[in-house]
Design a protein around this motif. Sequence first.
Motif, mmCIF file in Angstrom:
data_model
loop_
_atom_site.group_PDB
_atom_site.id
_atom_site.type_symbol
_atom_site.label_atom_id
_atom_site.label_comp_id
_atom_site.label_asym_id
_atom_site.label_seq_id
_atom_site.Cartn_x
_atom_site.Cartn_y
_atom_site.Cartn_z
ATOM 1 N N PHE A 115 31.289 49.694 43.580
ATOM 2 C CA PHE A 115 30.637 49.753 42.274
ATOM 3 C C PHE A 115 31.666 49.746 41.163
ATOM 4 O O PHE A 115 32.735 50.340 41.293
ATOM 5 C CB PHE A 115 29.764 51.009 42.174
ATOM 6 N N LYS A 116 31.317 49.089 40.052
ATOM 7 C CA LYS A 116 32.175 49.090 38.862
ATOM 8 C C LYS A 116 32.323 50.523 38.362
ATOM 9 O O LYS A 116 33.395 50.951 37.980
ATOM 10 C CB LYS A 116 31.537 48.212 37.790
ATOM 11 N N VAL A 176 22.330 49.230 34.060
ATOM 12 C CA VAL A 176 22.619 48.438 35.256
ATOM 13 C C VAL A 176 23.915 48.915 35.906
ATOM 14 O O VAL A 176 24.939 49.053 35.235
ATOM 15 C CB VAL A 176 22.725 46.932 34.899
ATOM 16 N N PHE A 177 23.840 49.182 37.207
ATOM 17 C CA PHE A 177 25.023 49.444 38.015
ATOM 18 C C PHE A 177 25.440 48.118 38.639
ATOM 19 O O PHE A 177 24.658 47.506 39.369
ATOM 20 C CB PHE A 177 24.718 50.448 39.138
ATOM 21 N N GLU A 178 26.662 47.671 38.339
ATOM 22 C CA GLU A 178 27.177 46.423 38.905
ATOM 23 C C GLU A 178 28.048 46.747 40.114
ATOM 24 O O GLU A 178 28.784 47.722 40.113
ATOM 25 C CB GLU A 178 27.998 45.671 37.865
ATOM 26 N N PHE A 179 27.951 45.904 41.145
ATOM 27 C CA PHE A 179 28.749 46.105 42.344
ATOM 28 C C PHE A 179 29.199 44.767 42.914
ATOM 29 O O PHE A 179 28.667 43.714 42.565
ATOM 30 C CB PHE A 179 27.969 46.908 43.403
ATOM 31 N N THR A 180 30.198 44.840 43.789
ATOM 32 C CA THR A 180 30.730 43.659 44.474
ATOM 33 C C THR A 180 30.756 43.937 45.971
ATOM 34 O O THR A 180 31.073 45.047 46.386
ATOM 35 C CB THR A 180 32.165 43.352 43.983
ATOM 36 N N LYS A 213 30.757 38.232 46.292
ATOM 37 C CA LYS A 213 29.774 38.061 45.216
ATOM 38 C C LYS A 213 29.379 39.414 44.638
ATOM 39 O O LYS A 213 29.602 40.461 45.237
ATOM 40 C CB LYS A 213 28.520 37.331 45.721
ATOM 41 N N THR A 214 28.769 39.370 43.444
ATOM 42 C CA THR A 214 28.361 40.593 42.761
ATOM 43 C C THR A 214 26.845 40.717 42.746
ATOM 44 O O THR A 214 26.129 39.724 42.913
ATOM 45 C CB THR A 214 28.879 40.627 41.315
ATOM 46 N N GLY A 215 26.383 41.931 42.541
ATOM 47 C CA GLY A 215 24.956 42.205 42.430
ATOM 48 C C GLY A 215 24.730 43.337 41.453
ATOM 49 O O GLY A 215 25.683 43.921 40.925
ATOM 50 N N GLU A 216 23.460 43.641 41.215
ATOM 51 C CA GLU A 216 23.103 44.684 40.260
ATOM 52 C C GLU A 216 21.983 45.556 40.800
ATOM 53 O O GLU A 216 21.088 45.068 41.494
ATOM 54 C CB GLU A 216 22.612 44.063 38.944
ATOM 55 N N GLU A 250 19.304 47.853 38.937
ATOM 56 C CA GLU A 250 18.770 48.220 37.628
ATOM 57 C C GLU A 250 18.101 49.585 37.727
ATOM 58 O O GLU A 250 17.391 49.868 38.685
ATOM 59 C CB GLU A 250 17.759 47.166 37.184
#
Length: 138
Positions: free
Chosen positions: A25-26, A44-48, A80-83, A85
């Motif tokens: 997670f970012k 939004v939690f952004e992650f890779t 790749k990244t995802g979110e 919400e």
Amino acid sequence: MKHLITIFFVGLFSLAVNAQAKIEFKTETIDYGTIEKGANGVRVFEFTNTGNEPLVITKVSSSCGCTIPKKPKDPILPGKTGEIEVKYDTNRVNPIRKTITVQSNAETPTVALKIKGLVVDSSKASVLEKKDKSIVQQ
């Protein structure tokens, strides 16, 4: 020949163990700060996926019905990244301290994300402010 077969299977097993999705997670905490009642509660939690297998988020849940998380529908491919919400009900005037639990097929299968902040209603004066105003008027 038996040793060669044994070495072959040990090699395959070690590759299978190393083939894993990893979620990074970012940030694992989002601070809303002080926000007004009725304000936009979506964050939004952004992650890779830093692993080498597709990442599947199986479940995302909240510690309270006032927080609604939304998980990605499709697997996240390596690199790749995802979110995720999260929508907090900002009609509740209170401090925000909630946990969102993410379950997946990652190397660390359960991750706890946090949101924090304070929802205020500036249209209503606090009890202390009312008391201070009545003292000044006397």
